[in-house]
Design a protein around this motif. Structure first.
Motif, short mmCIF file in Angstrom:
data_model
loop_
_atom_site.label_atom_id
_atom_site.label_comp_id
_atom_site.label_asym_id
_atom_site.label_seq_id
_atom_site.Cartn_x
_atom_site.Cartn_y
_atom_site.Cartn_z
N SER A 151 1.30 41.46 -34.35
CA SER A 151 0.79 40.18 -33.95
C SER A 151 1.33 39.56 -32.75
N LEU A 152 2.59 39.83 -32.35
CA LEU A 152 3.13 39.24 -31.33
C LEU A 152 2.33 39.46 -29.92
N LEU A 153 1.70 40.43 -29.92
CA LEU A 153 0.95 40.83 -28.52
C LEU A 153 -0.04 39.69 -28.46
N PRO A 154 -0.89 39.73 -29.29
CA PRO A 154 -2.10 38.69 -28.95
C PRO A 154 -1.19 37.01 -28.86
N VAL A 155 -0.47 36.98 -29.66
CA VAL A 155 0.45 35.63 -29.48
C VAL A 155 0.97 35.45 -27.95
N ALA A 156 1.46 36.43 -27.59
CA ALA A 156 2.09 36.34 -26.12
C ALA A 156 1.17 36.26 -25.14
N ILE A 157 -0.03 36.77 -25.21
CA ILE A 157 -0.93 36.89 -24.20
C ILE A 157 -2.09 35.55 -24.18
N TYR A 158 -2.32 35.24 -25.36
CA TYR A 158 -3.16 33.88 -25.56
C TYR A 158 -2.93 32.75 -24.43
N PRO A 159 -1.60 32.41 -24.11
CA PRO A 159 -1.52 31.13 -23.31
C PRO A 159 -1.91 31.45 -21.85
N PHE A 160 -2.23 32.80 -21.42
CA PHE A 160 -2.49 33.04 -20.00
C PHE A 160 -3.93 33.49 -20.10
N ALA A 161 -4.69 33.50 -21.12
CA ALA A 161 -6.17 33.94 -21.29
C ALA A 161 -6.76 32.81 -20.43
N LYS A 162 -6.60 31.75 -20.49
CA LYS A 162 -7.57 30.56 -19.78
C LYS A 162 -7.51 30.79 -18.29
N ARG A 163 -6.45 31.58 -17.69
CA ARG A 163 -6.28 31.67 -16.48
C ARG A 163 -7.34 32.95 -16.12
N PHE A 164 -7.54 33.91 -16.76
CA PHE A 164 -8.52 35.11 -16.34
C PHE A 164 -9.58 35.13 -17.03
N THR A 165 -10.12 34.26 -18.07
CA THR A 165 -11.41 34.50 -18.88
C THR A 165 -12.03 33.28 -19.10
N TRP A 166 -13.23 33.31 -19.37
CA TRP A 166 -13.98 32.32 -19.94
C TRP A 166 -13.80 31.98 -21.38
N TRP A 167 -13.30 32.99 -22.12
CA TRP A 167 -13.41 33.06 -23.48
C TRP A 167 -11.96 33.16 -24.05
N PRO A 168 -11.10 32.25 -23.83
CA PRO A 168 -9.91 31.98 -24.05
C PRO A 168 -9.81 31.85 -25.63
N GLN A 169 -10.88 31.19 -26.10
CA GLN A 169 -11.09 30.93 -27.71
C GLN A 169 -11.09 32.01 -28.47
N ALA A 170 -11.44 33.21 -27.74
CA ALA A 170 -11.60 34.50 -28.37
C ALA A 170 -10.21 35.14 -28.53
N TRP A 205 -15.09 31.85 -36.62
CA TRP A 205 -14.66 30.45 -37.15
C TRP A 205 -13.92 29.82 -36.01
N THR A 206 -13.00 30.60 -35.31
CA THR A 206 -12.07 29.86 -34.49
C THR A 206 -12.86 29.68 -33.22
N LEU A 207 -13.83 30.42 -32.83
CA LEU A 207 -14.71 30.12 -31.41
C LEU A 207 -15.64 28.92 -32.05
N PHE A 208 -15.81 28.73 -33.06
CA PHE A 208 -16.62 27.37 -33.45
C PHE A 208 -15.60 26.33 -33.19
N TYR A 209 -14.54 26.15 -33.90
CA TYR A 209 -13.69 25.08 -33.69
C TYR A 209 -12.94 24.73 -32.38
N ASP A 210 -12.52 25.84 -31.96
CA ASP A 210 -11.65 25.46 -30.69
C ASP A 210 -12.81 25.32 -29.50
N THR A 211 -13.95 25.50 -29.79
CA THR A 211 -14.91 25.26 -28.66
C THR A 211 -15.17 23.55 -28.57
N ILE A 212 -15.14 23.04 -29.90
CA ILE A 212 -15.22 21.82 -30.10
C ILE A 212 -14.07 21.01 -29.46
#
Length: 321
Positions: A151-170, A205-212
């Motif tokens: 699980s550490l892999l997606p945790v490490a990647i997530y903060p950078f997602a908004k720099r390279f994709t329109w779908w950081p909420q995913a 569900w996360t896509l729902f609430y984090d888009t809000i």
């Protein structure tokens, strides 16, 4: 806030924290910046990380029809671990986003950009939280330990997602719902398809609430070039959120049905009410959605604690049928 409003308790308070939260009122002053860094003054994230764990544990117990004293420890261990790993994840997020956060009105008051905590201090705090969480993970079976490390892999990647994709909420959904897989495996000793489908429901569900949630920062994000589903969907967000609602309920209902294939009809009927209860709450959020009202958006986002709690009594009741 005026100068006269800056009581010792309010000094250093983060803009979107609950007013009068326990960190500002009760925590020793020296610990407050670090607890704020972990979002202990904003507990909704811990709930959103924890609830898929509890979903996974209860459905795993339904799946094999057994319960033990160790399940009580899994239940409690997930709660403690969610608090610690949410804190570690937020600390990592704030370290990587320290330059961005200073340019966004809602996040400029966070401990690192506001100068309350140094990057070195944040890294030490991150390591301390992660090590305690790892000690808890070691009390689970080997398969769950492996999933926890992975699980550490997606945790490490997530903060950078908004720099390279329109779908950081995913990416947030991938990280935040991992507990559904881990808790299921901690109980059963292996991963099965109902847990995977439950995990996918959590991502929807996360896509729902984090888009809000992301709509609060859409204007600032546009100025500094940060991507999000809120910016991607824009005024079409309600339509997209409706699809995420349908996907959440459908996938969770499918996970429940696969879990209870060999169960009594009454147990299936009660358990299947869980996804519908969650869906009802998400529909209520949609009816009250105004993407141009930041205060209302934050209120709706926080209400997802209650939304995620709704399936639990139905899953628990089904265990006794």
């Amino acid at each position: 806030m005026t100068e006269t409003d800056k009581t010792p308790e309010a000094a250093g308070q983060v803009a979107d924290a609950y007013r009068g939260n326990w960190v500002d009122r009760l925590a020793p002053p020296a610990t407050r910046p670090y607890l704020r860094l972990s979002r202990a003054d904003r507990p909704i994230g811990t709930w959103l990380l924890l609830l898929p764990c509890w979903w996974g544990l209860l459905l795993a117990m339904l799946y094999d029809g057994r319960a033990s004293a160790h399940d009580l420890w899994i239940f409690a261990g997930c709660a403690i671990g969610a608090f610690l790993m949410r804190g570690a994840g937020c600390t990592w997020n704030d370290i990587t986003d320290r330059h961005i956060d200073g340019s966004v009105a809602r996040t400029a008051s966070r401990p690192i950009p506001s100068g309350q905590v140094s990057v070195r201090g944040a890294l030490i705090w991150l390591a301390a939280q992660a090590l305690i969480a790892f000690a808890i993970l070691l009390s689970f079976n080997i398969a769950a330990i492996g999933l926890g490390v992975l699980s550490l892999l997606p945790v490490a990647i997530y903060p950078f997602a908004k720099r390279f994709t329109w779908w950081p909420q995913a990416f947030l959904g991938i990280a935040f719902n991992w507990g559904a897989l881990l808790a299921w495996t901690a109980h059963t000793g292996a991963l099965h398809w109902p847990a995977v489908i439950l995990y996918l429901a959590g991502i929807a569900w996360t896509l729902f609430y984090d888009t809000i949630y992301a709509h609060q920062d859409a204007d600032d994000d546009a100025l500094i070039g940060v991507k999000s589903t809120a910016r991607l969907f824009g005024s079409n967000s309600p339509r997209w959120l409706r699809w995420f609602l349908v996907l959440t309920v459908t996938l969770m209902a499918l996970a429940v049905m696969l879990t209870t294939l060999d169960g009594h009809f009454a147990a299936v009927l009660v358990a299947i009410c869980g996804p519908w209860a969650l869906g009802w709450h998400l529909q209520w959020q949609l009816r009250h959605l105004d993407i141009d009202d930041p205060a209302g958006l934050l209120k709706l986002f926080r209400s997802n604690r209650d939304a995620g709690l709704l399936p639990l009594p139905f899953f628990a009741a089904a265990l006794f049928l």
